[in-house]
Design an enzyme around this catalytic site. Structure first.
Site, short mmCIF file in Angstrom:
data_model
loop_
_atom_site.label_atom_id
_atom_site.label_comp_id
_atom_site.label_asym_id
_atom_site.label_seq_id
_atom_site.Cartn_x
_atom_site.Cartn_y
_atom_site.Cartn_z
CD GLN A 102 -2.41 -1.30 2.75
OE1 GLN A 102 -3.49 -0.79 2.99
NE2 GLN A 102 -1.71 -1.94 3.65
CG ASN A 103 4.25 1.33 2.20
OD1 ASN A 103 3.22 1.60 2.81
ND2 ASN A 103 5.23 0.63 2.72
CG HIS A 120 -2.87 2.47 -1.71
ND1 HIS A 120 -2.86 2.58 -0.34
CD2 HIS A 120 -3.95 1.71 -2.02
CE1 HIS A 120 -3.91 1.89 0.16
NE2 HIS A 120 -4.56 1.36 -0.84
CB CYS A 128 -3.30 14.46 -17.19
SG CYS A 128 -4.66 15.62 -17.47
CB CYS A 131 -6.30 13.13 -20.76
SG CYS A 131 -4.57 13.64 -20.72
CB CYS A 151 -5.88 17.46 -22.21
SG CYS A 151 -5.89 17.13 -20.43
N GLY A 188 3.25 -4.35 9.00
CA GLY A 188 3.27 -2.89 9.15
C GLY A 188 2.09 -2.19 8.53
CB SER A 190 -3.56 0.36 10.53
OG SER A 190 -3.98 0.94 9.32
CG ASN A 214 1.38 -3.57 13.22
OD1 ASN A 214 1.64 -2.67 14.01
ND2 ASN A 214 0.72 -3.36 12.11
N1 APR Z 1 7.26 -1.91 12.19
C1 APR Z 1 6.08 -2.55 12.05
N2 APR Z 1 4.89 -1.94 12.12
C2 APR Z 1 4.89 -0.63 12.36
C3 APR Z 1 6.08 0.12 12.55
C4 APR Z 1 7.32 -0.59 12.43
N3 APR Z 1 8.50 0.01 12.57
N4 APR Z 1 5.76 1.42 12.77
C5 APR Z 1 4.42 1.48 12.72
N5 APR Z 1 3.89 0.26 12.48
C6 APR Z 1 2.49 -0.11 12.27
C7 APR Z 1 1.48 0.62 13.08
O1 APR Z 1 1.26 -0.07 14.31
C8 APR Z 1 0.25 0.58 12.17
O2 APR Z 1 -0.51 -0.60 12.38
O3 APR Z 1 2.22 0.23 10.92
C9 APR Z 1 0.84 0.52 10.77
C10 APR Z 1 0.73 1.80 9.98
O4 APR Z 1 -0.61 2.07 9.75
P1 APR Z 1 -1.14 3.19 8.76
O5 APR Z 1 -0.40 4.46 9.00
O6 APR Z 1 -2.61 3.16 8.86
O7 APR Z 1 -0.65 2.69 7.35
P2 APR Z 1 -1.30 1.66 6.34
O8 APR Z 1 -1.90 0.50 7.02
O9 APR Z 1 -0.27 1.43 5.31
O10 APR Z 1 -2.45 2.52 5.74
C11 APR Z 1 -3.07 2.05 4.61
O11 APR Z 1 -4.30 4.02 4.24
O12 APR Z 1 -3.93 6.13 4.75
C12 APR Z 1 -4.12 5.27 3.71
O13 APR Z 1 -3.37 5.20 1.51
C13 APR Z 1 -2.92 5.26 2.83
O14 APR Z 1 -1.58 3.42 2.11
C14 APR Z 1 -2.23 3.99 3.21
C15 APR Z 1 -3.39 3.13 3.66
#
Ligand code: APR
Length: 246
Positions: A102-103, A120, A128, A131, A151, A188, A190, A214
């Site tokens: 998702q990064n 993502h 653009c 277009c 465009c 990593g 949420s 996590n």
């Molecule tokens: N190692 C492991 N996990 C970690 C660390 C780490 N060093 N630091 C933080 N975390 C965990 C947190 O506990 C949390 O559960 O990473 C997660 C980050 O959560 P979010 O910031 O919600 O990121 P993500 O899950 O990638 O969000 C998904 O949502 O906001 C949108 O498009 C955005 O791609 C993003 C998507």
């Protein structure tokens, strides 16, 4: 040292199909803030979840453009961490390894991972808003948002905003790999943003062993088979070391 159950190690040593979903937590040790962290300085008064939307861009394109320009600069200086590199090692050891992320920071590819689906998009690409033509170069220091050469539409980062659909091809491939996986790693993230979060459940419903790494417990944690609490930059290298040795 982490306590990895021997039966899990035995499975991981011979597993052939693994899918892995990563989120912002994987880049945290590269100095990049997760989406839900508060932000520094200049941008601290804005809520990222309210800047990363089509409505925000429609209302104030320059504000959204500048926020992404600022994030792009931060990402430029970031380097992959030990967690990214451990995932590269996994890909080299496992027959069929798919990395779903998702990064938008591109750090997995920078580290050397190859079989990646970016659900993502990627912040380093710009397209653009009308277009969809990609732009390779654009003027950054302007009073207004740069425009499409085709465009005249406003340029925007090629990332998926809240409320927007995910790239269909990437999503389908990610879903296929998840369903086919014998082991699914959720790292990593949420786990609250759909449909990415449902990939783990789909994998499990198809018989995959679900492993979560996590820093904290998440809504997914009660359903996983194994939960390793800790930083991905520490847990992943330990896991790789325990499975395959140095
Ligand atoms: N190692 C492991 N996990 C970690 C660390 C780490 N060093 N630091 C933080 N975390 C965990 C947190 O506990 C949390 O559960 O990473 C997660 C980050 O959560 P979010 O910031 O919600 O990121 P993500 O899950 O990638 O969000 C998904 O949502 O906001 C949108 O498009 C955005 O791609 C993003 C998507």
């Amino acid at each position: 040292m982490m306590n990895i159950p021997p039966e899990l190690l035995a499975i991981l040593r011979k597993v052939e199909r693994v899918a892995s979903l990563t989120g912002a937590g994987v880049s945290q040790e590269s100095g990049l803030r997760t989406f839900r962290d508060s932000q520094d300085g200049l941008w601290s008064k804005y809520d990222p979840t309210e800047l990363a939307t089509p409505e925000a861009f429609a209302r104030d394109p320059k504000l959204v453009w500048d926020w992404y320009a600022w994030r792009r600069e931060a990402i430029k200086g970031a380097r992959p961490n030990a967690g990214h590199y451990a995932l590269v090692q996994m890909e080299s050891k496992i027959l069929d390894f798919t990395l779903i992320t998702q990064n938008v920071d591109g750090l997995h590819r920078f580290a050397g991972s190859e079989n990646i689906y970016e659900l993502h998009g990627n912040i380093n690409r710009v397209r653009c808003s009308i277009c969809r033509t990609f732009a390779e170069v654009w003027e950054e220091d302007t009073e207004v948002v740069p425009q499409c050469k085709q465009c005249g539409g406003l340029l925007r980062p090629d990332v998926v905003w809240f409320g927007e659909a995910l790239p269909q091809g990437e999503l389908e491939a990610a879903a296929r790999a998840s369903k086919a996986s014998q082991v699914f790693l959720s790292i990593g993230t949420s786990g609250v943003v759909q449909p990415a979060a449902s990939l783990a459940r789909a994998a499990q419903a198809n018989g995959a062993i679900l492993i979560e790494i996590n820093a904290e417990a998440t809504p997914l944690t009660p359903q996983v088979d194994y939960f390793f609490q800790g930083k991905s930059g520490e847990v992943l290298p330990e896991l790789v070391q325990a499975i395959w040795g140095k």
